[in-house]
Design a protein around this motif. Structure first.
Motif, short mmCIF file in Angstrom:
data_model
loop_
_atom_site.label_atom_id
_atom_site.label_comp_id
_atom_site.label_asym_id
_atom_site.label_seq_id
_atom_site.Cartn_x
_atom_site.Cartn_y
_atom_site.Cartn_z
N GLU A 41 0.80 -1.23 0.00
CA GLU A 41 0.00 0.00 0.00
C GLU A 41 0.83 1.28 0.00
OE1 GLU A 41 -2.12 -2.33 2.47
OE2 GLU A 41 -2.57 -2.92 0.40
N ASN A 42 1.96 1.24 -0.67
CA ASN A 42 2.72 2.48 -0.82
C ASN A 42 3.03 2.66 -2.30
OD1 ASN A 42 4.65 4.54 -0.88
ND2 ASN A 42 5.49 3.97 1.11
N ALA A 43 2.38 3.65 -2.91
CA ALA A 43 2.51 3.85 -4.36
C ALA A 43 3.72 4.71 -4.70
CB ALA A 43 1.25 4.51 -4.89
N ASN A 44 4.38 5.28 -3.67
CA ASN A 44 5.44 6.25 -3.95
C ASN A 44 6.82 5.61 -3.94
OD1 ASN A 44 3.68 8.41 -4.29
ND2 ASN A 44 3.53 8.70 -2.09
N LEU A 45 7.07 4.86 -5.01
CA LEU A 45 8.34 4.16 -5.14
C LEU A 45 9.14 4.74 -6.30
CD1 LEU A 45 10.24 1.62 -4.67
CD2 LEU A 45 8.89 0.52 -6.47
N MET A 46 10.44 4.94 -6.06
CA MET A 46 11.34 5.29 -7.17
C MET A 46 12.52 4.32 -7.13
SD MET A 46 12.59 8.90 -5.54
CE MET A 46 11.29 9.04 -4.30
N PHE A 47 13.00 3.98 -8.32
CA PHE A 47 14.17 3.10 -8.42
C PHE A 47 15.42 3.96 -8.53
CE2 PHE A 47 10.71 0.39 -9.98
CZ PHE A 47 10.97 -0.78 -9.28
N CYS A 48 16.54 3.47 -8.02
CA CYS A 48 17.81 4.22 -8.13
C CYS A 48 18.93 3.28 -8.58
CB CYS A 48 18.17 4.89 -6.82
SG CYS A 48 19.76 5.74 -6.88
N GLU A 49 19.44 3.56 -9.77
CA GLU A 49 20.59 2.80 -10.28
C GLU A 49 21.86 3.43 -9.70
OE1 GLU A 49 21.45 0.21 -12.30
OE2 GLU A 49 23.55 0.83 -12.21
N ARG A 50 22.72 2.59 -9.09
CA ARG A 50 23.93 3.09 -8.43
C ARG A 50 25.15 2.27 -8.81
NH1 ARG A 50 26.60 -0.47 -5.94
NH2 ARG A 50 27.00 0.65 -4.00
N GLY A 51 25.04 1.57 -9.95
CA GLY A 51 26.19 0.78 -10.39
C GLY A 51 26.15 -0.62 -9.86
N ILE A 52 26.65 -1.53 -10.66
CA ILE A 52 26.66 -2.95 -10.29
C ILE A 52 28.10 -3.47 -10.32
CG2 ILE A 52 24.31 -3.58 -10.93
CD1 ILE A 52 25.40 -4.30 -13.74
N ARG A 53 28.30 -4.63 -9.69
CA ARG A 53 29.59 -5.29 -9.71
C ARG A 53 29.84 -5.93 -11.07
NH1 ARG A 53 31.25 -6.94 -4.47
NH2 ARG A 53 31.70 -4.94 -3.52
N THR A 54 30.96 -5.61 -11.67
CA THR A 54 31.35 -6.31 -12.89
C THR A 54 32.83 -6.68 -12.74
OG1 THR A 54 32.12 -4.35 -14.08
CG2 THR A 54 29.76 -4.85 -14.25
N PHE A 55 33.44 -7.17 -13.81
CA PHE A 55 34.88 -7.50 -13.78
C PHE A 55 35.74 -6.25 -13.78
CE2 PHE A 55 33.23 -7.56 -18.07
CZ PHE A 55 34.04 -6.63 -18.69
N GLU A 56 35.15 -5.09 -14.08
CA GLU A 56 35.92 -3.85 -14.23
C GLU A 56 36.33 -3.29 -12.87
OE1 GLU A 56 36.97 -2.09 -17.26
OE2 GLU A 56 38.14 -1.62 -15.49
#
Ligand code: PEP
Ligand code: MN
Length: 337
Positions: free
Chosen positions: A229-244
């Protein structure tokens, strides 16, 4: 779901599969080809039991879902873009909202100096961690409630809204008393009890992408907020683990068009955790804005070299003011304000 039967399956085995499909609440629709038979199981896969267990039945070759597992966060559930009103600042609307502030709240002077400077440069939301999820237990863990009080003071002085992280369910009520947006950090992105507790406070929630989280897992984690019951959601991309290892993380800007395609919820980009290097932040912000990000969250510190956390990635006050100037043509080119 589509159930592909093995070639040569006996009618008796087929009947058992159909019986099982019905038992699980679906209507089987049998399609007989020349070589093999395929069964369409008709029913809502998101609310019914999964049929994946049918793969263990003799005669079943494979089971394939046709629907996505997330529902409320999906674009199908809500055709337009959802907007979130945070003290009059609309996230997901025409204006690209800028959240800025230190990685950690360290002192009154540090926070207030930063708050006044980022406000002057055009930020609308102040970030700052009071509870910090540090990799080592010997590193600065944040000021706790004292940090929240300082954030509230900064809001009172500047009018900036506040975003800050909570680390546990027990902190949900307390953090929600002070914050305007609750941040769920990358390390807690699949802490479902925490997501439920955050959702239940009724405050807007910003869900970071986990360090090794697939997009479908991220969307499903977001589903926990909307399903509570919470419609106020935002997604946040902050980088993922890679081989780099050149950068701290690999900031996955492809998530901007992907989240826009899959979901109606706003997408925020965090180039600071993403790059882990102050010298890359400006370019990543420009790219994010050009690609349609709804908001940016940027770490800013009056003296980055002395920061108690994430020193290498924080912009100076001057650096942030310069970034805001440089971003203007990119914001205009993207048709935003
Ligand atoms: C932060 O915003 O300072 C932080 C700890 O973020 P993340 O959870 O993305 O690492
Ligand atoms: Mn940080």
């Amino acid at each position: 779901m589509i159930i592909v039967l093995k070639p040569g399956i006996s009618r008796k085995e087929e009947a058992l599969v159909l019986k099982e499909i019905k038992k699980l609440g679906y209507r089987p629709h049998v399609m007989r080809g020349v070589e093999r038979t395929v069964v369409g199981a008709i029913g809502d896969e998101r609310t019914h039991n999964t049929l994946e267990a049918l793969t263990v039945m003799p005669g079943v070759e494979s089971v394939m879902p046709v629907q996505k597992r997330y529902k409320l966060v999906s674009r199908e559930a809500h055709k337009g873009n959802s907007t979130i009103d945070v003290r009059g600042n609309i996230i997901g609307g025409k204006k690209v909202q800028i959240m800025a502030g230190p990685c950690s709240v360290e002192s009154e002077k540090q926070l207030l100096t930063t708050a006044h400077a980022v406000k002057k440069a055009g930020a609308t939301i102040l970030r700052g961690g009071a509870f910090k999820p540090r990799t080592s237990p010997y590193e600065f863990q944040g000021l706790g409630e004292k940090g929240l009080k300082l954030l509230a003071k900064a809001r009172k002085e500047t009018g900036l809204a506040i975003i800050t992280e909570l680390l546990s369910e027990q902190q949900a009520e307390m953090v929600a008393e002070y914050a305007d947006i609750l941040q769920i950090g990358a390390r807690n992105a699949q802490n479902f009890q925490l997501l439920i507790a955050a959702a239940k406070t009724g405050k807007p929630v910003m869900l970071k992408r986990g360090l090794s989280m697939r997009i479908d897992e991220w969307l499903l984690a977001g589903e926990y907020v909307l399903a509570n019951e919470n419609a106020n959601l935002m997604f946040c991309e902050r980088g993922i683990r890679t081989f780099e290892t050149y950068t701290r993380n690999t900031l996955d800007l492809s998530t901007i068009p992907i989240i826009k395609k899959e979901s109606h919820c706003p997408i925020v980009i965090d180039p600071s955790q993403g790059a882990g290097r102050a010298d890359l932040v400006v370019a990543m912000c420009k790219g994010a804005v050009a690609m349609g990000a709804d908001a940016l969250i940027i770490e800013v510190h009056p003296n980055p070299a002395e920061a108690l956390s994430d020193a290498a990635q924080q912009l100076s006050l001057e650096g942030f003011a310069k970034l805001m100037e440089e971003l203007k043509p990119f914001i205009a080119a993207a048709g935003r304000e």
